[in-house]
Design a protein around this motif. Structure first.
Motif, PDB file in Angstrom:
ATOM      1  N   ASN A 104      20.426 -63.150 -17.257  1.00 21.34           N
ATOM      2  CA  ASN A 104      21.564 -62.362 -16.780  1.00 21.34           C
ATOM      3  C   ASN A 104      21.130 -61.447 -15.651  1.00 21.34           C
ATOM      4  N   ALA A 140      11.346 -55.529 -29.476  1.00 20.49           N
ATOM      5  CA  ALA A 140      12.141 -55.909 -28.294  1.00 20.49           C
ATOM      6  C   ALA A 140      11.330 -55.672 -27.020  1.00 20.49           C
ATOM      7  N   ARG A 189      15.859 -49.301 -28.547  1.00 19.81           N
ATOM      8  CA  ARG A 189      15.545 -50.715 -28.788  1.00 19.81           C
ATOM      9  C   ARG A 189      14.543 -50.932 -29.914  1.00 19.81           C
ATOM     10  N   TRP A 194      22.988 -58.077 -25.877  1.00 23.34           N
ATOM     11  CA  TRP A 194      21.545 -58.156 -25.648  1.00 23.34           C
ATOM     12  C   TRP A 194      21.055 -57.315 -24.465  1.00 23.34           C
ATOM     13  N   ASP A 195      21.911 -57.115 -23.465  1.00 22.17           N
ATOM     14  CA  ASP A 195      21.461 -56.359 -22.283  1.00 22.17           C
ATOM     15  C   ASP A 195      21.597 -54.869 -22.566  1.00 22.17           C
ATOM     16  N   ILE A 196      20.577 -54.313 -23.225  1.00 25.80           N
ATOM     17  CA  ILE A 196      20.640 -52.905 -23.640  1.00 25.80           C
ATOM     18  C   ILE A 196      19.676 -52.042 -22.843  1.00 25.80           C
ATOM     19  N   ASP A 197      19.076 -52.606 -21.788  1.00 27.51           N
ATOM     20  CA  ASP A 197      18.013 -51.849 -21.113  1.00 27.51           C
ATOM     21  C   ASP A 197      18.572 -50.768 -20.189  1.00 27.51           C
ATOM     22  N   ILE A 198      17.766 -49.714 -20.071  1.00 29.71           N
ATOM     23  CA  ILE A 198      18.122 -48.539 -19.268  1.00 29.71           C
ATOM     24  C   ILE A 198      17.089 -48.387 -18.159  1.00 29.71           C
ATOM     25  N   ARG A 199      17.517 -48.013 -16.976  1.00 28.60           N
ATOM     26  CA  ARG A 199      16.601 -47.802 -15.849  1.00 28.60           C
ATOM     27  C   ARG A 199      16.524 -46.331 -15.467  1.00 28.60           C
ATOM     28  N   TRP A 223      12.042 -51.682 -14.206  1.00 31.98           N
ATOM     29  CA  TRP A 223      12.723 -50.903 -15.242  1.00 31.98           C
ATOM     30  C   TRP A 223      11.897 -49.711 -15.736  1.00 31.98           C
ATOM     31  N   HIS A 224      10.591 -49.731 -15.508  1.00 36.86           N
ATOM     32  CA  HIS A 224       9.710 -48.648 -15.978  1.00 36.86           C
ATOM     33  C   HIS A 224       9.884 -48.400 -17.474  1.00 36.86           C
ATOM     34  N   HIS A 225       9.787 -49.456 -18.240  1.00 35.49           N
ATOM     35  CA  HIS A 225       9.956 -49.318 -19.679  1.00 35.49           C
ATOM     36  C   HIS A 225       8.673 -48.817 -20.345  1.00 35.49           C
ATOM     37  N   THR A 236      13.109 -44.027 -20.091  1.00 40.21           N
ATOM     38  CA  THR A 236      12.216 -44.796 -20.943  1.00 40.21           C
ATOM     39  C   THR A 236      12.328 -44.330 -22.395  1.00 40.21           C
ATOM     40  N   ASP A 272      15.690 -45.667 -23.746  1.00 39.62           N
ATOM     41  CA  ASP A 272      15.617 -47.127 -23.894  1.00 39.62           C
ATOM     42  C   ASP A 272      14.751 -47.519 -25.080  1.00 39.62           C
ATOM     43  N   TYR A 273      13.569 -46.897 -25.176  1.00 36.74           N
ATOM     44  CA  TYR A 273      12.621 -47.329 -26.212  1.00 36.74           C
ATOM     45  C   TYR A 273      13.063 -46.910 -27.616  1.00 36.74           C
ATOM     46  N   ARG A 330      13.601 -63.872 -25.399  1.00 36.77           N
ATOM     47  CA  ARG A 330      15.033 -64.068 -25.636  1.00 36.77           C
ATOM     48  C   ARG A 330      15.878 -63.814 -24.400  1.00 36.77           C
ATOM     49  N   ARG A 331      15.320 -63.076 -23.414  1.00 30.73           N
ATOM     50  CA  ARG A 331      16.188 -62.722 -22.281  1.00 30.73           C
ATOM     51  C   ARG A 331      15.371 -62.504 -21.020  1.00 30.73           C
TER      52      ARG A 331
END
Lengths: 423, 202
Positions: free
Chosen positions: A125, A211, B98, B20-25, A270-272, B91, B94-95, A261-262
């Motif tokens: 996506n 995740a 998730r 599913w698209d739960i990510d944050i920037r 994204w800097h996760h 972050t 998001d973390y 999965r994605r």
């Protein structure tokens, strides 16, 4: 057996005699004489007398019971619990370059996800022409390729930054495995979705309880990354991402997202958590490198090593080890037995594949005196594996990840081996 | 986008992408509408998080501390927490959303995640008022103390980069062992392994 003409015209008997002479000249050894007949020969052994198990006894074979010590091991004190933790490949017991599937080290952040392949879905996506969902069956209908790559945890050898700590290459260098992946080019799947021009980054996400997410530049995604569903010919093991994982050749293992999965296409990273809090490399000045993706050239002598002492006494011996680089192949490894005063070029053997493990050997005559062993890899870019002191000079002692410094072993006269540092 | 396609897969539905698209920037992209206060966050944190991370986010046992350590990064013993090390607040959101609580991921509501994030800001002295409310409206106003603490991989400018001459003979007068792993003695005991080998080999 009768003498038969050999390819070069000599007879088999003549060929063997010639080899014996050459061997004697090379190592000046004399063959020992037994004091008494060997019961392993003179007594009929049970396996020579009684019948063994039939072909229906082992539908999925396991190693000999005599190899029960060749297992993954963990170090309890390294992490708070065994769920978000790591174990280590027994590289001291392995040879060649392919890691058996059941021995490939594991690193999970939320334990092993047990995925029903019928419920497996892969989503693409974001900045794409078509947001898509694939089943496992869909993925297996795209053209496939086979490639062997090493996967090294960014933290491999990370416990050794401050000095010699863990006694054995399984523990100091065993966050690595090297298998033959079968899968689909990531590029093929992204083209199916149609990446838009501003799509410069890719987020890969796992389906497990952590995740796991990492940002990957599109250039790498379109280059050599794979979406793999087989390892060494069979389905991925659950602990390695069954049914589908990402393969990111040469780059730190954290990015090889398991249980994939994605895939999201975006215009920025994204800097996760796994690319800010973790997998960033703190320097002595308090600042940190981010996005340190490549795993630099590295090598390790796997035998002799602390878990694999010399058991045979002085005389001919085989020193062997592994070398690898995230930036190419390994044309050369140097070895020293005197702590780096003098070096020799090791003998490379086996396939030399891009971003894959390489096997080296040094066959020599040990005189029984103490040795200080090191190996030094050169990769196909010309980069030379640095010493630990050279790395610490640049980076201090707190960067945790990306320790590719030269390992030193002290071998005692009794053949025992210890992880040491020298100056 | 002119490459060959195979017509495999199917179009993702909006509900599926949303699930599913739960990510944050860092720029706030992906943040849902919602809010939560420091005090609400404290309540949730004490209930769901403190058993591992401590009542004040200082960490319990071997579990990660989430607060403290500011100014420690250049020391011999850096303490890397949200307040001392993490560059972006996104972050955290998001973390936590998730992957936390560890063992019960994706169980928190959006407002609970805002509240926990607000509490973590307060515990790290990044917001100073205990009536602070974090929302999708003011989220990107928050600046993290170590936002400028990171730079792109610059290994290729390192003195260790590129082809180097190596010495092959008479490279040193002598060498001396300076450190031994056996003295630390923290390697897992391999006795069991040796026993397995010896009994198996008999």
């Amino acid at each position: 057996m009768t003498d038969s003409p050999h390819k070069n015209g000599t007879t088999r008997r003549g060929f063997l005699a010639g080899t014996a002479v050459a061997g004697a000249a090379a190592i000046t050894g004399t063959v020992a004489r037994a004091d008494a007949p060997d019961p392993a020969i003179t007594e009929v052994q049970p396996w020579a007398r009684y019948l063994g198990e039939g072909v229906d006894a082992r539908p999925y074979g396991t190693p000999s019971e005599h190899e029960a010590h060749v297992v993954r091991r963990n170090v309890e004190w390294l992490t708070a619990d065994p769920i978000s933790s790591v174990n280590f490949t027994p590289i001291h017991e392995l040879d060649g370059i392919i890691t058996p599937n059941g021995l490939c080290f594991e690193r999970h952040h939320g334990g092993i996800a047990e995925i029903d392949p019928a419920q497996y879905r892969l989503m693409i996506n974001g900045l794409v022409d078509r947001e898509l969902i694939f089943t496992l069956e869909d993925i297996m209908r795209f053209p496939r390729e086979n490639r062997a790559y090493f996967l090294e945890c960014a933290a491999n050898s990370g416990m050794e930054w401050r000095g010699a700590q863990l006694n054995g290459c399984q523990y100091t260098h065993g966050m690595i495995h090297n298998v033959m992946y079968t899968g689909v080019r990531l590029r093929t799947l992204l083209e199916e979705a149609g990446v838009q021009p501003e799509g410069e980054w890719l987020l890969a996400e796992g389906a497990d309880a952590s995740a796991m997410t990492r940002s990957i530049p599109m250039e790498k995604a379109l280059d050599d990354c794979m979406v793999a569903f087989k390892m060494n010919g069979e389905a991925l093991r659950p602990e390695q991402g069954y049914p589908v994982r990402l393969v990111v050749p040469g780059w730190e293992g954290n990015m090889w997202v398991k249980w994939l999965r994605r895939l999201e296409v975006g215009d920025q990273p994204w800097h996760h958590r796994e690319e800010t809090s973790k997998y960033t490399d703190l320097f002595a000045d308090g600042r940190a490198r981010r996005f340190t993706w490549e795993m630099d050239a590295k090598s390790i002598i796997t035998s002799p090593s602390p878990q694999k002492p010399i058991s045979h006494g002085p005389g001919p011996m085989v020193l062997t080890g592994l070398a690898w680089s995230g930036r190419g192949t390994i044309p050369r490894v140097d070895v020293t037995i005197d702590g780096g005063i003098n070096w020799v070029e090791a003998r490379m053997d086996g396939p030399s594949w891009d971003k894959s493990l390489h096997r080296f050997y040094y066959d020599f005559e040990w005189d029984g005196s103490p040795m200080i062993l090191q190996s030094r890899a050169h990769d196909s870019t010309g980069y030379v594996q640095p010493t630990k002191d050279e790395l610490r000079e640049v980076r201090g002692e707190n960067s945790i990840y990306h320790n590719n410094g030269i390992q030193t072993y002290a071998v005692a006269a009794d053949g025992s081996v210890e992880n040491v540092e020298i100056a | 986008a002119s490459a060959q396609t195979y017509g495999l897969g199917r179009e993702a539905l909006p509900e599926e992408v949303a699930a599913w698209d739960i990510d944050i920037r860092p720029d706030g992209l992906g943040l849902p509408v919602g809010s939560g206060s420091v005090l609400e966050g404290e309540e949730v944190f004490l209930q769901l998080c403190a058993s591992c991370h401590g009542d004040f986010a200082e960490g319990a046992g071997r579990w990660p501390p989430l607060a403290g350590g500011q100014g420690s990064l250049a020391s011999d013993d850096p303490l890397k927490t949200i307040g001392s090390y993490w560059p972006y607040l996104s972050t955290v959101w998001d973390y936590v959303h998730r992957a936390m609580p560890f063992g019960d991921a994706q169980s928190l509501s959006d407002d609970e995640v805002y509240a926990i994030t607000a509490f973590l800001l307060y515990m790290n002295d990044i917001v100073l008022e205990d009536d602070f409310v974090l929302s999708n409206e003011n989220f990107t106003d928050i600046e993290m103390p170590n936002a400028d603490g990171f730079y792109m991989d610059d290994r290729e400018e390192s003195p260790l980069w590129g082809p180097r001459e190596v010495c092959m003979t008479d490279c040193a007068e002598s060498v001396e062992i300076t450190m031994r792993a056996n003295i630390l003695d923290v390697t897992p005991d391999d006795a069991a392994a040796r026993e397995a080998r010896e009994s198996g080999g008999e």
